[in-house]
Design a protein around this motif. Sequence first.
Motif, PDB file in Angstrom:
ATOM      1  N   LYS A  54      20.149 -52.846  16.456  1.00  0.00           N
ATOM      2  CA  LYS A  54      20.191 -54.159  15.811  1.00  0.00           C
ATOM      3  C   LYS A  54      21.426 -54.302  14.922  1.00  0.00           C
ATOM      4  O   LYS A  54      22.102 -55.331  14.951  1.00  0.00           O
ATOM      5  CB  LYS A  54      18.916 -54.386  14.988  1.00  0.00           C
ATOM      6  CG  LYS A  54      17.707 -54.708  15.844  1.00  0.00           C
ATOM      7  CD  LYS A  54      16.467 -54.876  15.008  1.00  0.00           C
ATOM      8  CE  LYS A  54      16.419 -56.269  14.458  1.00  0.00           C
ATOM      9  NZ  LYS A  54      15.109 -56.597  13.861  1.00  0.00           N
ATOM     10  N   ARG A  55      21.723 -53.274  14.125  1.00  0.00           N
ATOM     11  CA  ARG A  55      22.872 -53.348  13.212  1.00  0.00           C
ATOM     12  C   ARG A  55      24.200 -53.357  13.949  1.00  0.00           C
ATOM     13  O   ARG A  55      25.138 -54.043  13.550  1.00  0.00           O
ATOM     14  CB  ARG A  55      22.859 -52.156  12.250  1.00  0.00           C
ATOM     15  CG  ARG A  55      21.875 -52.262  11.125  1.00  0.00           C
ATOM     16  CD  ARG A  55      22.056 -51.146  10.104  1.00  0.00           C
ATOM     17  NE  ARG A  55      22.110 -49.812  10.666  1.00  0.00           N
ATOM     18  CZ  ARG A  55      21.046 -49.072  10.992  1.00  0.00           C
ATOM     19  NH1 ARG A  55      19.827 -49.556  10.818  1.00  0.00           N
ATOM     20  NH2 ARG A  55      21.188 -47.864  11.493  1.00  0.00           N
ATOM     21  N   THR A  56      24.306 -52.583  15.021  1.00  0.00           N
ATOM     22  CA  THR A  56      25.599 -52.432  15.685  1.00  0.00           C
ATOM     23  C   THR A  56      25.842 -53.462  16.774  1.00  0.00           C
ATOM     24  O   THR A  56      26.983 -53.857  16.993  1.00  0.00           O
ATOM     25  CB  THR A  56      25.761 -51.020  16.284  1.00  0.00           C
ATOM     26  OG1 THR A  56      24.697 -50.761  17.188  1.00  0.00           O
ATOM     27  CG2 THR A  56      25.783 -49.970  15.204  1.00  0.00           C
ATOM     28  N   ALA A  93      23.735 -57.711  14.989  1.00  0.00           N
ATOM     29  CA  ALA A  93      23.961 -58.301  13.666  1.00  0.00           C
ATOM     30  C   ALA A  93      24.979 -59.434  13.790  1.00  0.00           C
ATOM     31  O   ALA A  93      26.031 -59.281  14.410  1.00  0.00           O
ATOM     32  CB  ALA A  93      24.444 -57.246  12.684  1.00  0.00           C
ATOM     33  N   GLY A 102      16.830 -49.858  14.853  1.00  0.00           N
ATOM     34  CA  GLY A 102      17.625 -50.313  13.716  1.00  0.00           C
ATOM     35  C   GLY A 102      19.110 -50.157  13.960  1.00  0.00           C
ATOM     36  O   GLY A 102      19.905 -51.052  13.641  1.00  0.00           O
ATOM     37  N   THR A 103      19.500 -49.025  14.545  1.00  0.00           N
ATOM     38  CA  THR A 103      20.916 -48.811  14.872  1.00  0.00           C
ATOM     39  C   THR A 103      21.398 -49.861  15.857  1.00  0.00           C
ATOM     40  O   THR A 103      22.472 -50.447  15.690  1.00  0.00           O
ATOM     41  CB  THR A 103      21.134 -47.402  15.458  1.00  0.00           C
ATOM     42  OG1 THR A 103      20.838 -46.430  14.452  1.00  0.00           O
ATOM     43  CG2 THR A 103      22.556 -47.204  15.944  1.00  0.00           C
TER      44      THR A 103
END
Length: 157
Positions: free
Chosen positions: A123-125, A128, A120-121
């Motif tokens: 993907k977000r950083t 995204a 998740g980290t």
Amino acid sequence: MSDQPWLTDAQQRVWRQYLNLDRRLQERIERDMQQQSGMPMAYYLILAMLSEARGRSLRMNQLAEILESSQSRTSHAVSRLEEQGWVRRERSPEDGRGQVAVLTDAGWSRVQQLAPGHAGTVKRTMFAGLDDHDLGELSRIFDKISTNLGSAEPPCG
């Protein structure tokens, strides 16, 4: 490329963007891993690399090479993971001399617990706002840079 040793203005801008991006990505990923798990990212990478290896084990020197770390630093990190019961060392079954790091069942459970948060980290950083075209271009560019370095793929992800 010209024989000029200096970077062009465009190259200098991109180089500094890369340095800033790399630093900020590493800081965010490290911070999130510490918050989620209480362990440094380097320890998580050991667990992850072992989880992906055949038999969930790697020779210590192979593990250090994959991590692009010294054998002594890798050994220290593995010792800390052994204290938690997530990794154990065994004599190499191949030659009886070298040591093998083995992911324990508890270590496997820990990787499964931490992997979604880490993904998740990332993907977000990192991803995204990027579409499939952007990812293809980024991959193509990374491949070119890796070729310049003499390696088609990075050792770990």
